[in-house]
Design a protein around this motif. Structure first.
Motif, short mmCIF file in Angstrom:
data_model
loop_
_atom_site.label_atom_id
_atom_site.label_comp_id
_atom_site.label_asym_id
_atom_site.label_seq_id
_atom_site.Cartn_x
_atom_site.Cartn_y
_atom_site.Cartn_z
N TYR A 184 0.81 -1.21 0.00
CA TYR A 184 0.00 0.00 0.00
C TYR A 184 0.84 1.26 0.00
O TYR A 184 0.43 2.31 -0.52
N ASP A 199 -8.96 3.28 -8.91
CA ASP A 199 -8.36 2.29 -8.03
C ASP A 199 -8.45 0.93 -8.72
O ASP A 199 -9.54 0.38 -8.90
N ALA A 200 -7.29 0.38 -9.05
CA ALA A 200 -7.29 -0.85 -9.84
C ALA A 200 -7.97 -1.98 -9.11
O ALA A 200 -8.64 -2.81 -9.72
N ARG A 202 1.85 1.79 -3.52
CA ARG A 202 0.63 2.24 -4.21
C ARG A 202 0.43 3.73 -4.02
O ARG A 202 0.20 4.48 -4.97
N TYR A 247 -1.14 -1.24 -9.88
CA TYR A 247 -1.86 0.03 -9.91
C TYR A 247 -1.39 0.89 -11.07
O TYR A 247 -0.22 0.94 -11.40
N ILE A 275 0.65 6.57 -7.01
CA ILE A 275 -0.52 7.30 -7.45
C ILE A 275 -0.37 8.79 -7.19
O ILE A 275 -0.82 9.62 -7.98
#
Lengths: 608, 170, 101
Positions: A417, A512-513, A420, A506, A424
């Motif tokens: 996370y 959000d994938a 991620r 991602y 992003i």
């Protein structure tokens, strides 16, 4: 200056700053900010000078006395306190300086800085406290400061609700804490930490399972472990520097610190429970963090997860490992929050990560410091987080393989996370107007970021710490032999797997994938988060509210009606009876006189 | 002989006392009080307290009852109402008096007064013997009594001032 | 052969009771006052009787004081009654009950 005096100054300077701001500078934001930052600098200098000075002391004065029961106030400045105080001072200073820039346009700046000062005072009180009663007093003060600061933008209903939630949930934990303190006093006759330590060394301590578990309740509340973790994500309603200072680096770490302080009371069954509570919290929080879209919420769950790591480390038997991870975590988590603050500020108060992007080019300093922090938290070798996490994993591997497995899984999720988030927010193209126009903020915002980044890099090397902290750091377990290899391999593996998966999975297109491709899993993870809140809501509405209504009925009818008005009514009856004696007629009075004389005669004659 | 005198005087005293209580006219009542006092003065003489008997007649009967008569004639004549007999009240009064007598008598009986020593020579008849303790043992009460009389005089003067229209004493 | 102490005391008690009866029953304030005086005199009679039968002069001396006090009391009391009459225009006790309740 004598160390005791320095410690006293360190404790009281923020209080003085808060008093000055509240009484004199309530409308003058710039002056209040200056006073608060100066106080924070004084605290940092004091803390560091005390730590490097090498003096370790304890002193106390008696404050209240009821017969044989006495509450005293005092300082216990040992290695543990030295380390914690230094962390609080340094991170506090960074946050104060950051706030100068971040809260520059806020109309209620003075109130904010007053709250920060009060928080510093309370936190230092917890660090320096030498007995559990005093610690409890400052514990509650810290809770109040947190409530005050979360509620800074009090026009927002969500902020008010969040602050109340934080305070109430903390209170539940504190109830257990208080029970533990009382029980400790009852069985051991003292709550002074020095005396408990001495009793432990002499073998005269009374060990029980309930006392440490009750005291742990306080840590569950304050450090947001399962099941009282619901307040921390909501506490992100406060300003970002507050989240950095209170809900990442210091206040939530107070629970861990307290556990380390009462280490002498721990017994095996309690440690087992503590370890598993921490481990499960870590896993749960990591799972929740995967689906968050608010940058601060991701970091909040990350904090929860790392706190779980610390609690687990303590439960596995090593206070040193827990404190070491606390230290490194303070550095990189504060950096992460401040970096996110810089991002939020740059994107004009935008907190949704799917509306950011492409900030790598537009905010390079923030980008690089944030990257350092992310690398530290996922455990990139060489950075601070790597060493502290390794220590915990080694500890787990040696003592409890199940815990090790869960913690390793959590580490994968952590990498997942965090990367991620990093991808992003910073990579790709800007996905909104605000992100397109983002720019770095001023020096007051970026300087703390650089300092914290530096600390995140060197914080893992024991040699980097000055001699003052040796006492605690020597307690950190060193993996050796096969354990060393296994753990090293494991940590590298989890890092690689998690990071690669996140990078691959991602995309930077604003969706959000996980939500798109695996909606079932996404829904499940969402429900993880909300299930606790739903359960608590149900309890409060159905069970507690009904009980409260019953009590209210008893109060209105029984107490106010029967007891209060009843007693009043009885008095009225008596008084009206007596009033009827006042007829105003002489004859009646003479008859009463005769009656009295007759009674006296009867008494004298022995009849009565 | 003494018994006879005692019986007569006591009957007179009681009779006139009842006259005070039962008389319709206040002036009659005052007259009965006067005669009652005379009877009691006689009883004093029987008890060999000659000085006291004379003082009683001179001070009490002569001055106090006279004062009473003055006030009665000042006030009562102008608006006095005849006394009405009320059964309930009379009965209650009678019961109260009986209780009183009974109580006093019980104390008297308990004190076993009947078997007291016979009367020695009367002390009160000798004026010098009477005056001597008055001015030695009881000197303080005498002085206090003097003060009391002074205060009473002042009180009477203050109380009997006629208040004007606005309530100011004239 | 003189009457015994008991008879004097009994007489004194009877006089006292008569006076008390008068205080209870009569409604004219002045007559009530006169009955009060009667009670006082009854007390003096008892005192003199005791003083005679105990052989000391203390009872007689005390009667002296009682008489003085009675005189002062009558003076002041009558002054009060006169003042009361001036405002209330009545001396019947059942009309003088404004201190009721």
């Amino acid at each position: 200056m004598a160390p005791l005096d320095t410690a006293l100054l360190v404790l009281l300077t923020p209080l003085g700053s808060a008093a000055v701001i509240t009484l004199l500078l309530a409308r003058r934001g710039a002056a209040a900010a200056a006073v608060s930052v100066t106080a924070s600098a004084a605290v940092a200098i004091g803390a560091l000078s005390l730590a490097f000075g090498g003096a370790r002391f304890s002193a106390s004065i008696e404050w209240l006395r009821f017969g044989s029961f006495a509450v005293s106030l005092g300082f216990k400045y040992d290695d543990l306190a030295a380390l914690m105080l230094a962390i609080v001072g340094v991170v506090g200073l960074c946050v104060h300086v950051f706030s100068l820039g971040y809260m520059h346009d806020d109309p209620a700046r003075a109130r904010y800085f007053g709250g920060l000062s009060i928080f510093m005072f309370s936190m230092i009180g917890i660090v320096l406290a030498d007995n559990l009663f005093m610690m409890f007093i400052f514990w509650e003060l810290v809770g109040f400061s947190s409530y005050f600061l979360i509620n800074h933008w009090r026009e927002k209903q969500s902020a008010s609700d969040a602050s109340k939630k934080a305070f109430i949930v903390n209170r539940v934990g504190d109830f257990g804490f208080l029970l533990g303190i009382i029980l400790c006093y009852w069985t051991n006759g003292t709550v002074s930490l020095t005396e408990l330590g001495a009793a432990h060394a002499a073998g005269a301590l009374v060990y029980s399972r309930t006392i440490p578990l009750l005291l742990f309740c306080g840590a569950v509340g304050k450090s947001a472990q399962l099941p009282l973790q619901v307040w921390l994500p909501d506490a992100m309603e406060g300003p970002t520097p507050v989240s950095a200072l209170i809900h990442a680096a210091t206040m939530v770490a107070a629970g861990i610190y307290m556990l380390c302080r009462i280490e002498v009371l721990m017994v095996e069954p309690a440690l087992f429970v503590i370890a598993w509570v921490g481990t499960l919290t870590a896993l749960y929080a990591a799972l929740c963090a995967v689906i968050q879209s608010d940058i601060k919420k991701v970091l909040a769950y990350s904090t929860l997860s790392q706190l779980g790591y610390m609690v687990a480390a303590f439960g596995l038997g090593s206070a040193g490992a827990a404190m070491f991870h606390l230290t490194t975590h303070a550095f990189f988590k504060a950096l992460l929050f401040l970096g996110s603050g810089s991002v939020i500020l740059g994107c004009h108060h935008e907190q949704d990560i799917f509306r950011m992007g492409g900030l790598r080019a537009r905010m390079p300093l923030t980008f690089w410091t944030f990257t350092v922090a992310v690398a530290a938290i996922v455990g990139l070798p060489g950075l601070a987080g790597f060493f502290s996490k390794d220590a915990i994993l080694a500890l787990a591997y040696d003592n409890n393989p199940a815990v090790f497995a869960v913690l390793a899984l959590t580490a994968i999720l952590t990498a997942f996370y965090m990367v991620r988030l990093w991808k992003i927010v910073f990579l790709g193209k800007p996905r909104s107007e605000a992100a397109g126009h983002a720019h770095e903020a001023g020096m007051s915002v970026t300087a703390p970021l650089v300092l914290l980044a530096l600390l995140s890099v060197v914080g893992g090397y024991r040699g980097a710490y000055p001699r003052g902290f040796e006492g605690i750091l020597s307690l950190v377990p060193e993996a050796s032999g096969s354990t060393h290899m296994v753990v090293l391999g494991a940590s590298l593996f989890v890092l690689a797997v998690g990071a690669a998966a996140a990078l691959a999975f991602y995309s930077t297109d604003g969706t959000d994938a996980l939500q798109v491709r695996f909606p079932g899993a996404f829904g499940f993870l969402e429900s993880l988060k909300t299930s606790f809140d739903t359960a608590y809501d149900y309890y409060v509405a159905k069970i507690q509210q009904r009980f409260a209504l019953i009590l209210n009925f008893i109060d209105v009818v029984g107490l106010a009606g029967v007891v209060v008005r009843g007693v009043g009514g009885a008095a009225e009856l008596v008084s009206s009876g007596l009033r009827s004696l006042h007829t105003g007629r002489l004859g009646n009075y003479v008859y009463w006189f005769l009656f009295g004389v007759a009674v006296l005669w009867a008494y004298a004659a022995g009849i009565l | 002989m003494e018994h006879l005198a005692f019986s007569c005087l006591s009957v007179l005293a009681l009779g006139f006392a009842l006259g005070v209580v039962l008389s319709k006219n206040a002036v009659n009542g005052a007259m009965c009080l006067l005669l009652c006092l005379a009877a009691i003065a006689g009883l004093f003489i029987l008890l060999h307290a000659y000085l006291l008997a004379f003082i009683l007649v001179l001070v009490y009967a002569g001055a106090v009852v006279a004062l009473f008569l003055f006030i009665v004639m000042l006030l009562d004549m102008q608006g006095g109402q005849p006394w009405r007999f009320r059964a309930m009240q009379a009965l209650a009064g009678f019961v109260a008096s009986v209780l009183l007598i009974a109580g006093l008598d019980m104390i008297a009986v308990r004190g076993q007064l009947a078997s007291g020593p016979p009367a020695p020579g009367a002390v009160g008849s000798n004026l010098k013997l009477y005056a001597y303790p008055l001015f030695t043992t009881y000197l303080l009460p005498v002085q206090v009594i003097g003060f009391l009389l002074l205060v009473a005089m002042l009180g009477v003067i203050v109380l009997s001032r006629r208040t004007g229209e606005a309530g100011r004493p004239t | 052969m003189s009457p015994s102490l008991e008879s004097y005391v009994l007489l004194s008690a009877a006089l006292f009771a008569v006076g008390f009866l008068g205080v209870l029953v009569r409604r004219n304030t002045l007559v009530i006052f006169m009955c009060l005086e009667l009670m006082l005199v009854a007390a003096t009679l008892a005192l003199v009787a005791f003083s005679r039968f105990n052989g000391t002069g203390d009872g007689d001396v005390f009667v002296f004081f009682i008489l003085t006090v009675a005189a002062a009391e009558v003076a002041v009391g009558l002054a009060i009654i006169v003042a009361l009459f001036r405002t209330r225009h009545t001396i019947q006790v059942d009309r003088l009950n404004s201190l009721r309740r």
